[in-house]
Scaffold this motif. Structure first.
Motif, PDB file in Angstrom:
ATOM      1  N   ILE A  20     -35.169  48.517 -29.724  1.00 21.47           N
ATOM      2  CA  ILE A  20     -35.495  49.542 -28.728  1.00 21.47           C
ATOM      3  C   ILE A  20     -36.589  50.462 -29.276  1.00 21.47           C
ATOM      4  O   ILE A  20     -36.454  50.994 -30.377  1.00 21.47           O
ATOM      5  N   GLU A  40     -38.253  54.922 -25.632  1.00 20.44           N
ATOM      6  CA  GLU A  40     -37.505  54.468 -24.446  1.00 20.44           C
ATOM      7  C   GLU A  40     -36.652  55.629 -23.922  1.00 20.44           C
ATOM      8  O   GLU A  40     -35.923  56.241 -24.690  1.00 20.44           O
ATOM      9  N   ASP A  58     -31.978  56.015 -19.840  1.00 20.64           N
ATOM     10  CA  ASP A  58     -31.484  55.016 -18.875  1.00 20.64           C
ATOM     11  C   ASP A  58     -32.001  53.612 -19.191  1.00 20.64           C
ATOM     12  O   ASP A  58     -31.322  52.623 -18.948  1.00 20.64           O
ATOM     13  N   ARG A  59     -33.211  53.541 -19.797  1.00 23.58           N
ATOM     14  CA  ARG A  59     -33.726  52.216 -20.210  1.00 23.58           C
ATOM     15  C   ARG A  59     -32.879  51.670 -21.357  1.00 23.58           C
ATOM     16  O   ARG A  59     -32.621  50.488 -21.437  1.00 23.58           O
ATOM     17  N   ILE A  60     -32.450  52.584 -22.255  1.00 19.96           N
ATOM     18  CA  ILE A  60     -31.609  52.142 -23.369  1.00 19.96           C
ATOM     19  C   ILE A  60     -30.340  51.515 -22.808  1.00 19.96           C
ATOM     20  O   ILE A  60     -29.901  50.448 -23.234  1.00 19.96           O
ATOM     21  N   ASP A  76     -29.998  50.123 -19.941  1.00 19.35           N
ATOM     22  CA  ASP A  76     -30.348  48.824 -19.339  1.00 19.35           C
ATOM     23  C   ASP A  76     -30.421  47.721 -20.384  1.00 19.35           C
ATOM     24  O   ASP A  76     -30.112  46.569 -20.125  1.00 19.35           O
ATOM     25  N   ILE A  77     -30.903  48.085 -21.592  1.00 13.13           N
ATOM     26  CA  ILE A  77     -31.036  47.076 -22.650  1.00 13.13           C
ATOM     27  C   ILE A  77     -29.679  46.824 -23.304  1.00 13.13           C
ATOM     28  O   ILE A  77     -29.278  45.684 -23.524  1.00 13.13           O
ATOM     29  N   TRP A  80     -23.468  54.785 -17.477  1.00  7.96           N
ATOM     30  CA  TRP A  80     -24.029  53.558 -16.934  1.00  7.96           C
ATOM     31  C   TRP A  80     -22.991  52.475 -17.131  1.00  7.96           C
ATOM     32  O   TRP A  80     -22.375  52.402 -18.197  1.00  7.96           O
ATOM     33  N   ALA A 118     -34.458  59.005 -28.151  1.00  8.72           N
ATOM     34  CA  ALA A 118     -34.733  59.211 -26.727  1.00  8.72           C
ATOM     35  C   ALA A 118     -34.660  60.698 -26.400  1.00  8.72           C
ATOM     36  O   ALA A 118     -35.477  61.213 -25.643  1.00  8.72           O
TER      37      ALA A 118
END
Ligand code: ADP
Length: 573
Positions: A181, A185, A188-190, A192-193, A221, A332
């Motif tokens: 990562i 990032e 929310d992208r973290i 997603d990954i 999430w 982040a």
């Protein structure tokens, strides 16, 4: 153990079985997600070549089970029961079909589903091609069943070990995904990954990421589609568990029939267990996410009652993963903080530009009126003192007009909403024109103005008016800051995929200290001789902005008392 060693262990098992049974091919498959994957083939080389690693959908095996005859632990599907149109998975021996009633048909299937003590399907053992070329009779079936029963414990243990090793391998892959990562990032992208990677890597049915944000709020999430695994009331209870986990540097497990973390009372633990039960979750692995002393959030991983229990190796892997995610979250957060500061600074900058633009616009008209009237007034005849006042008014307004023009130009070339519409522009032509325009000025200052320009065009890609302004400002400065008797040279040339414009003078030069701030807005030299010339301190700031928006660079080489060279490099058209 590496997957190669597991393959070898399965191969030995398959070969051992083949020696005891009168068949030519023995195949072992392991269940991976919803496919049977062939892990060992003993007997025929052709079969091994064709089958090793092959995947058969579990659904297909279930279809075959439904139509199979069962002989104890064995299942037999005679070729005549198979759907003739169905796709053939696997390997079909190259033998003649025979009309005899008990002859082995090339499409006959004989297999044993491998189930663990809990009845869970873990793999499959298949036998093909009896040496007798006959379908097994009652006596052979009994013998086969007995042989399979004897081999079953060893087969299941290998399956279990292999699937554990496979899970660890996947968990390691999940860690690698998290380590990849990037530090910029957003959170929310973290998520997603991380969520798909950990769900797959840890064989979890659901994964939830909750961050304890700086402002006290929490975000969730979910990889399962359910927004929350625990309702708000329970989250507050469990938050203490997570923080405690981070302090103790361990993961924690909750779920029915699992010893609850010591920090929870029996009633609290029961409430949580009942809630998880209602979602069909047997166990929830709570992984604290942290960096240094701070617990930044939690990752919760759910398994269903049919799933294998969490092994200690997996829990260790998950804890280490939590540290990696913690680092990504901390990055982040600081990136987020930086972005907010940058956005605020941009707002302030935009406001400042807006104020300057408005002021400059508002000043332009009245200044024009003053200048026009002063010009008209000079045509009449006045006493000397009135004429001197009028001259002072004319000079003052001309300077103010210059300042207003510079401010408007600076705001125009700084405005992100006014992008360039570039076209090929001949810098040699622009430099020659600028020299022509400023020739008289140079002569009146007692300077020699030279040009050093090639015959060929020197094409930059840009806005002709803005690049003209660059030439004019650099040349104007060189003339202004060079005492009488000096030489000023403007040159342009092609240099590979760039074009270079240079303006050199033998004038006052610029101290190293001043060179550092030369391109700042309103900067004027600290050198008293230079400062004695009127100026706004905006000329080089404008040049710098123009060069920047043309994706070029500008540099200066200068020595106090000896002169300066300004070089502008731009992409060649
Ligand atoms: P201005 O000339 O209006 O003051 P500029 O932004 O064009 O503003 O230049 C900033 C300062 O850089 C000038 O005040 C001057 O001190 C210095 N400077 C610029 N060009 C030269 C030069 N060719 N030789 C010496 N000093 C220079």
């Amino acid at each position: 153990m590496s997957s190669r060693l597991f393959r070898e262990a399965f191969q030995l098992l398959a070969e051992g079985l083949l020696q005891r049974m009168d068949f030519e091919v023995c195949v072992i498959s392991a269940l991976r997600d919803d496919h049977m994957v062939v892990v060992a083939v003993a007997g025929s080389d052709a079969a091994r070549e064709r089958l090793l690693g092959a995947r058969t959908p579990l659904a297909r095996m279930e279809d075959e089970l439904a139509i199979a005859e069962t002989w104890g632990s064995l299942c037999f599907v005679p070729a005549e029961r198979l759907d003739p149109d169905a796709e053939v998975f696997g390997w079909v021996p190259d033998i003649e079909e025979s009309d005899e009633a008990d002859a082995w048909h090339p499409l006959d299937l004989l297999f044993v589903p491998l189930r663990d003590a809990a009845g869970q399907l873990r793999g499959m053992l298949s036998l093909d091609l009896p040496r007798s070329r006959r379908r097994p009779d009652a006596q052979t079936r009994e013998f086969l069943d007995e042989a399979v029963r004897q081999a079953m414990p060893a087969l299941l243990m290998s399956m279990e070990q292999e699937s554990l090793a496979e899970r660890v391998r996947l968990a390691t892959a999940a860690r690698e995904a998290v380590r990849g990562i990037a530090s910029d990032e957003p959170i929310d992208r973290i998520a997603d990954i991380v969520l798909p990677a950990v769900m797959h890597g840890f064989g979890a049915e659901g994964a939830w990421l909750r961050t304890f944000d700086e402002d006290g709020s929490q975000s969730i999430w979910s990889g399962l589609g359910t927004g929350e695994v625990l309702p708000q009331s329970l989250v507050h209870l469990v938050e203490g568990v997570y923080r405690e986990c981070w302090n103790e540097q361990v993961t924690s497990l909750v779920g029915a029939g699992i010893e609850p973390p010591a920090i929870l009372t029996d009633e609290q633990a029961t409430e949580i267990d009942e809630h998880l039960c209602s979602l069909g979750i047997a166990s929830l692995l709570c992984v604290p996410l942290g960096l240094g002393n701070e617990c930044l959030g939690v990752l919760s991983l759910a398994r269903r009652p049919d799933d294998p229990p969490w092994s200690s190796v997996e829990r260790d892997e998950a804890f280490d993963l939590g540290k990696d995610i913690g680092r990504a979250l901390a990055n982040a957060r600081s990136y987020d903080r930086e972005q907010r500061i940058i956005a605020r600074l941009r707002e302030v900058d935009a406001y400042k530009s807006q104020v300057i633009r408005t002021l400059a616009h508002e000043l332009r008209n009245p200044l024009g009126a003053v200048a026009g009237h002063a010009e008209l007034a000079t045509r009449a005849t006045y006493a000397d003192d009135v004429r001197r006042s009028l001259d002072a008014i004319r000079i003052g307004t001309a300077r103010m007009e210059g300042l207003v023009e510079d401010l408007l130009m600076l705001s125009a070339v700084t405005d992100p909403g006014a992008p360039l519409s570039p076209e090929p522009v001949d810098l040699a032509g622009l430099a020659a024109e600028a020299a022509l325009v400023q020739q008289a000025l140079a002569e009146s200052a007692g300077l020699v103005l030279e040009t050093d320009l090639p015959d060929e065009a020197v094409l930059a890609l840009g806005d002709p008016d803005e690049l003209d302004r660059v030439c004019a400002n650099l040349l104007g400065n060189a003339i202004k800051y060079t005492p009488a008797g000096g030489i000023v040279t403007i040159s342009a040339r092609n240099a590979g995929d760039e074009v270079v414009l240079q303006c050199t003078d033998t004038g006052l030069g610029i101290s190293e200290e001043d060179q550092k701030r030369l391109f700042e807005e309103f900067f004027r030299s600290t050198d008293p001789e230079a400062a004695s010339h009127p100026g706004t301190g905006l000329g080089l700031a404008i040049v710098h902005r123009i060069v920047e928006r043309h994706r070029g660079s500008i540099g200066v080489e200068s020595k106090l008392g000896q002169g300066s060279t300004f070089s502008v490099r731009l992409p060649r058209a």
